[in-house]
Design an enzyme around this catalytic site. Structure first.
Site, PDB file in Angstrom:
ATOM      1  N   CYS A 266       0.972  -1.265  -0.030  1.00 37.44           N
ATOM      2  CA  CYS A 266       0.023   0.040  -0.174  1.00 37.44           C
ATOM      3  C   CYS A 266       1.011   1.272  -0.106  1.00 37.44           C
ATOM      4  O   CYS A 266       1.832   1.372   0.792  1.00 37.44           O
ATOM      5  CB  CYS A 266      -1.011   0.023   1.254  1.00 37.44           C
ATOM      6  SG  CYS A 266      -2.087   1.402   1.157  1.00 37.44           S
TER       7      CYS A 266
ATOM      8  N   CYS B  67       0.118   4.607   6.366  1.00 37.96           N
ATOM      9  CA  CYS B  67      -0.250   4.968   7.787  1.00 37.96           C
ATOM     10  C   CYS B  67       0.530   4.659   8.869  1.00 37.96           C
ATOM     11  O   CYS B  67       1.162   3.107   8.508  1.00 37.96           O
ATOM     12  CB  CYS B  67      -1.745   4.259   7.838  1.00 37.96           C
ATOM     13  SG  CYS B  67      -2.983   4.828   6.568  1.00 37.96           S
TER      14      CYS B  67
END
Ligand code: SAH
Ligand code: SF4
Length: 363
Positions: free
Chosen positions: A111, A115
């Protein structure tokens, strides 16, 4: 090159067959064989004319990624590692419950969004999964687990909460979603298929038009300052825009609320004062909250919130009439819990910095 039929949703399969000079109803027959019967061998598709079967076996295949590993947790959770080629592997997780079987599937190898509390994000990004690699996770799980006593496939619910940001692999995700919903294939209800997003606002608007399934939004913070740090894509789509997109989504959503996920990080986002701030923030968005105790992974600086902190946080939300559940941690003995999915990813990007700069919604 042979065409993998799992890459084609109903529309694309019809176009493919029409181009071959076949009638459109053949697409329906094929979908039923592939998904309802779980068949991958053309010669077994007995109601399809022999000449077409023969043609298909020359030009087409029905194939899912190789399974590199299967792990079974003490609580019945199963995790599969799927080889998606060039040194990359992704994970799919089956979570059995009394009244349903949920499959958590991946949408990307890695990804790009980074985060700060997510193991997938820490791996970097390699590439989008194809439609076949996304729907293949469901095909494989049903094939592996079989049908239940009522004659239904084991998987009744799908959540796109595995590796990757589904809305940054928009068109493949939507084709795979359509195959999940199509009556000729799995026929799952829109309410039983959930896309989880970190908040890619333009893609949320497109999904509302193209294929409005249940939506979960990864919130994790009650204000922009903290969310900018935890979920860096917030710098591009801040809370005000995100929550407006949620309200717009609700106009066409299959449920009358949005689920918000909130990872509980000790001393970071779990105070009572932050819970009050969250209640205020959510005052005009119909919502439910799912508190996810942080699942640790090697080298993370974060710790899971204490149980009493989670309980106090939940109380504040419930007192404000926000239905709040705390996610049971399933499969953490095999690192199959939320955010522990790491697969195997060869990072090809410099992640968020690259993504924040370009318009990441594929057109
Ligand atoms: N990219 C999408 C979907 C995949 S992540 C998204 O972010 O929504 C699925 C959920 O797991 C998200 O809510 C994510 O924030 C959460 N998550 C990520 N890392 C986690 C961790 N270490 N512990 C608990 N939840 C985590
Ligand atoms: Fe990507 Fe979701 Fe992990 Fe963020 S939480 S890095 S968006 S997979």
């Amino acid at each position: 090159m042979q065409q993998n039929l799992l890459d084609l949703d109903a529309h694309a399969l019809t176009a493919y067959l029409t181009e071959m000079g076949e009638k459109p109803f053949r697409a329906k027959q094929l979908l039923r064989w592939i998904y309802q019967a779980g068949e991958s061998d053309f010669s077994a598709m007995t109601d399809i004319a022999a000449a077409l079967r023969e043609k298909l076996s020359r030009c087409a295949i029905i194939t899912v990624p190789d399974i590199l590993k299967e792990e079974l947790s003490d609580d019945g959770t199963r995790k599969w590692l799927l080889n998606v080629g060039t040194g990359n592997a992704v994970e799919a997780v089956y979570i059995p419950e009394e009244s349903r079987g949920t499959l958590c599937i991946s949408s990307q190898a890695g990804c790009a969004l980074d985060c700060s509390f997510c193991s997938t994000g820490k791996q970097g990004f390699n590439r989008n999964l194809s439609v076949a690699e996304i729907i293949g996770q469901l095909w494989w799980a049903n094939h592996r687990l079989g049908r239940n006593n009522e004659g239904n496939w084991a998987i009744s619910n799908v959540v796109m909460m595995g590796m990757g940001e589904p809305l940054l692999n928009y068109s493949n995700t939507v084709s795979a979603l359509r195959l999940m919903l199509d009556d000729q294939s799995y026929g799952l209800s829109r309410r039983r298929v959930t896309v989880s997003t970190s908040g890619i606002v333009p893609a949320m608007d497109r999904l509302r038009e193209d294929c409005p399934v249940a939506l979960a939004v990864s919130l994790h913070a009650p204000n922009d300052a903290l969310r900018d740090r935890l979920v860096p894509i917030n710098q591009k789509y801040p809370l005000k825009e995100l929550l407006s997109a949620c309200r717009r989504y609700l106009e066409r959503a299959p449920r009358d609320f949005i689920t918000f996920e909130y990872v509980m990080l000790d001393g970071v986002n779990d105070s009572v004062q932050q819970a009050h701030e969250l209640v205020k923030l959510m005052s005009d968005v119909p919502c439910k909250f799912n508190l996810i105790p942080f699942n640790p992974f090697p080298q993370t600086p974060y710790k899971r919130s204490r149980l009493d902190a989670i309980a106090r946080f939940k109380d504040v939300l419930m007192q404000a009439d926000i239905i709040t559940t705390t996610r049971k941690t399933r499969g953490d003995d095999i690192a199959a819990a939320c955010g522990q999915l790491a697969g195997q990813v060869l990072d090809k990007t410099r992640r968020t910095s690259a993504v924040l700069q370009k318009d990441e919604v594929e057109r």
